[in-house]
Scaffold this active site. Structure first.
Site, mmCIF file in Angstrom:
data_model
loop_
_atom_site.group_PDB
_atom_site.id
_atom_site.type_symbol
_atom_site.label_atom_id
_atom_site.label_comp_id
_atom_site.label_asym_id
_atom_site.label_seq_id
_atom_site.Cartn_x
_atom_site.Cartn_y
_atom_site.Cartn_z
ATOM 1 N N ASN A 225 10.722 -9.390 6.705
ATOM 2 C CA ASN A 225 9.892 -8.087 6.924
ATOM 3 C C ASN A 225 8.957 -8.334 7.789
ATOM 4 O O ASN A 225 7.406 -9.379 7.254
ATOM 5 C CB ASN A 225 9.029 -7.280 5.741
ATOM 6 C CG ASN A 225 8.723 -6.282 5.808
ATOM 7 O OD1 ASN A 225 8.556 -6.256 7.130
ATOM 8 N ND2 ASN A 225 7.753 -5.322 4.911
ATOM 9 N N LYS B 281 6.796 -6.762 10.028
ATOM 10 C CA LYS B 281 5.991 -5.309 9.693
ATOM 11 C C LYS B 281 5.774 -5.113 11.503
ATOM 12 O O LYS B 281 6.279 -4.675 11.882
ATOM 13 C CB LYS B 281 4.597 -5.915 9.127
ATOM 14 C CG LYS B 281 4.513 -6.552 7.812
ATOM 15 C CD LYS B 281 4.239 -7.026 6.498
ATOM 16 C CE LYS B 281 4.368 -6.953 5.302
ATOM 17 N NZ LYS B 281 3.387 -7.402 4.374
ATOM 18 N N HIS C 176 8.279 0.148 1.176
ATOM 19 C CA HIS C 176 7.719 -1.005 1.282
ATOM 20 C C HIS C 176 5.560 -0.440 0.531
ATOM 21 O O HIS C 176 5.660 1.140 0.968
ATOM 22 C CB HIS C 176 7.675 -1.556 2.182
ATOM 23 C CG HIS C 176 6.245 -2.455 1.882
ATOM 24 N ND1 HIS C 176 5.379 -2.468 2.197
ATOM 25 C CD2 HIS C 176 6.802 -3.645 2.214
ATOM 26 C CE1 HIS C 176 4.892 -3.756 2.283
ATOM 27 N NE2 HIS C 176 5.819 -4.764 1.834
ATOM 28 N N GLU D 2 3.612 -0.899 1.895
ATOM 29 C CA GLU D 2 2.338 -0.281 2.836
ATOM 30 C C GLU D 2 2.828 1.052 4.130
ATOM 31 O O GLU D 2 2.273 1.160 4.586
ATOM 32 C CB GLU D 2 2.954 -1.749 4.151
ATOM 33 C CG GLU D 2 2.182 -2.677 3.907
ATOM 34 C CD GLU D 2 2.416 -3.569 3.861
ATOM 35 O OE1 GLU D 2 3.498 -3.409 4.756
ATOM 36 O OE2 GLU D 2 1.696 -5.286 3.485
ATOM 37 N N GLU E 94 8.017 -6.334 -5.701
ATOM 38 C CA GLU E 94 7.142 -6.919 -4.806
ATOM 39 C C GLU E 94 5.476 -6.319 -5.446
ATOM 40 O O GLU E 94 5.407 -5.466 -5.407
ATOM 41 C CB GLU E 94 6.957 -5.929 -3.546
ATOM 42 C CG GLU E 94 8.114 -6.620 -2.603
ATOM 43 C CD GLU E 94 7.777 -6.419 -1.023
ATOM 44 O OE1 GLU E 94 7.909 -8.190 -0.600
ATOM 45 O OE2 GLU E 94 7.210 -5.317 -0.700
ATOM 46 N N GLY F 121 0.690 -10.347 0.603
ATOM 47 C CA GLY F 121 -0.058 -10.979 2.020
ATOM 48 C C GLY F 121 -1.421 -11.776 1.272
ATOM 49 O O GLY F 121 -2.958 -11.971 1.306
ATOM 50 N N SER G 224 3.922 -13.006 -0.593
ATOM 51 C CA SER G 224 3.344 -14.100 -0.498
ATOM 52 C C SER G 224 4.648 -15.590 -1.066
ATOM 53 O O SER G 224 3.966 -16.111 -1.382
ATOM 54 C CB SER G 224 2.118 -14.854 -1.630
ATOM 55 O OG SER G 224 1.324 -13.413 -0.902
HETATM 56 P P1 PGA Z 1 4.506 -11.481 2.805
HETATM 57 O O1 PGA Z 1 4.281 -9.415 2.244
HETATM 58 O O2 PGA Z 1 5.640 -12.692 2.329
HETATM 59 O O3 PGA Z 1 3.412 -11.462 3.609
HETATM 60 O O4 PGA Z 1 3.367 -10.935 1.255
HETATM 61 C C1 PGA Z 1 5.432 -9.171 1.745
HETATM 62 C C2 PGA Z 1 6.370 -8.324 1.792
HETATM 63 O O5 PGA Z 1 5.566 -6.870 2.400
HETATM 64 O O6 PGA Z 1 7.322 -7.737 1.949
#
Ligand code: PGA
Length: 248
Positions: free
Chosen positions: A11, A13, A98, A100, A166, A172, A209
């Site tokens: 992903n 982003k 997601h 976000e 998640e 993150g 993460s």
């Molecule tokens: P990350 O993000 O691996 O940077 O923690 C995962 C995600 O948001 O899908």
């Protein structure tokens, strides 16, 4: 042990420029080696969908988008992208829900977005996960259940839906759930999916993460079908390292 059939979904982003397409080269050749059987899917921003599709042609890497509109085809929705548009560019998957993109207004659109994606025959990666306050207030299970039941209401083509667990506090932050909690929550998701016989075969992934240091431990949890990887997937060496280390 191999990592055959394990999902590694990148992903990206809101990262990446046209030049970053070159950073797929090593992953493309890695995926061609030894008849590599893990399932690699890149979800770049919309602007890079076509370039990623072109770069991964003749490989077994597939491409998806990070969100879509509730209308499957076209309409007067400034700034929006529909499942049909994603498909036109060669996208096969779409991430929906997601954290976000999931705000208060978006929550009731998740089910509609999934329906419209399925109508255009895209595979869906539905993200679910609790916030830190939910976790602290022992609300993880009720949040997961609500997100699953609302998101998957009245759907067909269930073999085209992958669930990604998640925890929002893991994204993150470098922090992943304790092994026992992860096992418990993934099991809870699988049990919840049994509410409908149609979902019993759904794949359940973990995201938050994931990195080369924790992948071996995550792979030991045998009810996880793969990983949704943000930051670590934008660096090809680190992404390959994760895939290599997942072979335990
Ligand atoms: P990350 O993000 O691996 O940077 O923690 C995962 C995600 O948001 O899908």
């Amino acid at each position: 042990m191999t990592n055959n059939n394990i999902y590694f979904i990148a992903n990206w982003k809101m990262f990446g420029s046209l030049k970053s397409v070159n950073s797929l080269n090593k992953v493309v050749s890695y995926s061609k080696k030894n008849k590599y059987k893990a399932k690699i899917i890149y979800c770049p921003p919309y602007t890079l969908l076509k370039s990623f599709v072109d770069r991964t042609k003749n490989s077994n890497i597939q491409i998806g988008a990070q969100d879509c509109h509730i209308q499957p085809k076209y309409g007067p929705f400034t700034g929006a992208i529909s499942p049909k548009m994603i498909k036109d560019l060669g996208g096969k998957f779409v991430i929906i829900g997601h954290s976000e993109t999931r705000d208060e207004n978006d929550n009731n659109k998740i089910n509609l977005k999934i329906k419209s994606a399925l109508e255009e025959n895209l595979d869906v990666i539905l993200c679910v996960g609790e916030k830190l306050t939910d976790k602290k207030n022992n609300k993880t299970k009720s949040v997961l259940k609500k997100q699953l039941l609302e998101g998957l209401k009245n759907l067909n083509k269930l073999n085209k839906i992958i669930i990604a667990y998640e925890p929002v506090w893991s994204i993150g932050t470098g922090i992943i759930p304790k092994e026992n909690d992860l096992i418990k929550n993934i099991k809870f998701i699988r049990d919840t999916l049994k509410w409908s016989k149609k979902f019993t075969k759904s794949k359940v992934l973990y995201g938050g993460s994931v990195n080369p240091k924790n992948i071996k431990n995550l792979m030991r949890i045998d009810n996880i079908d793969g990983f949704l990887i943000g930051g670590a997937s934008t660096n090809e060496k680190i992404f390959i390292d994760i895939m290599k280390k997942s072979i335990i």
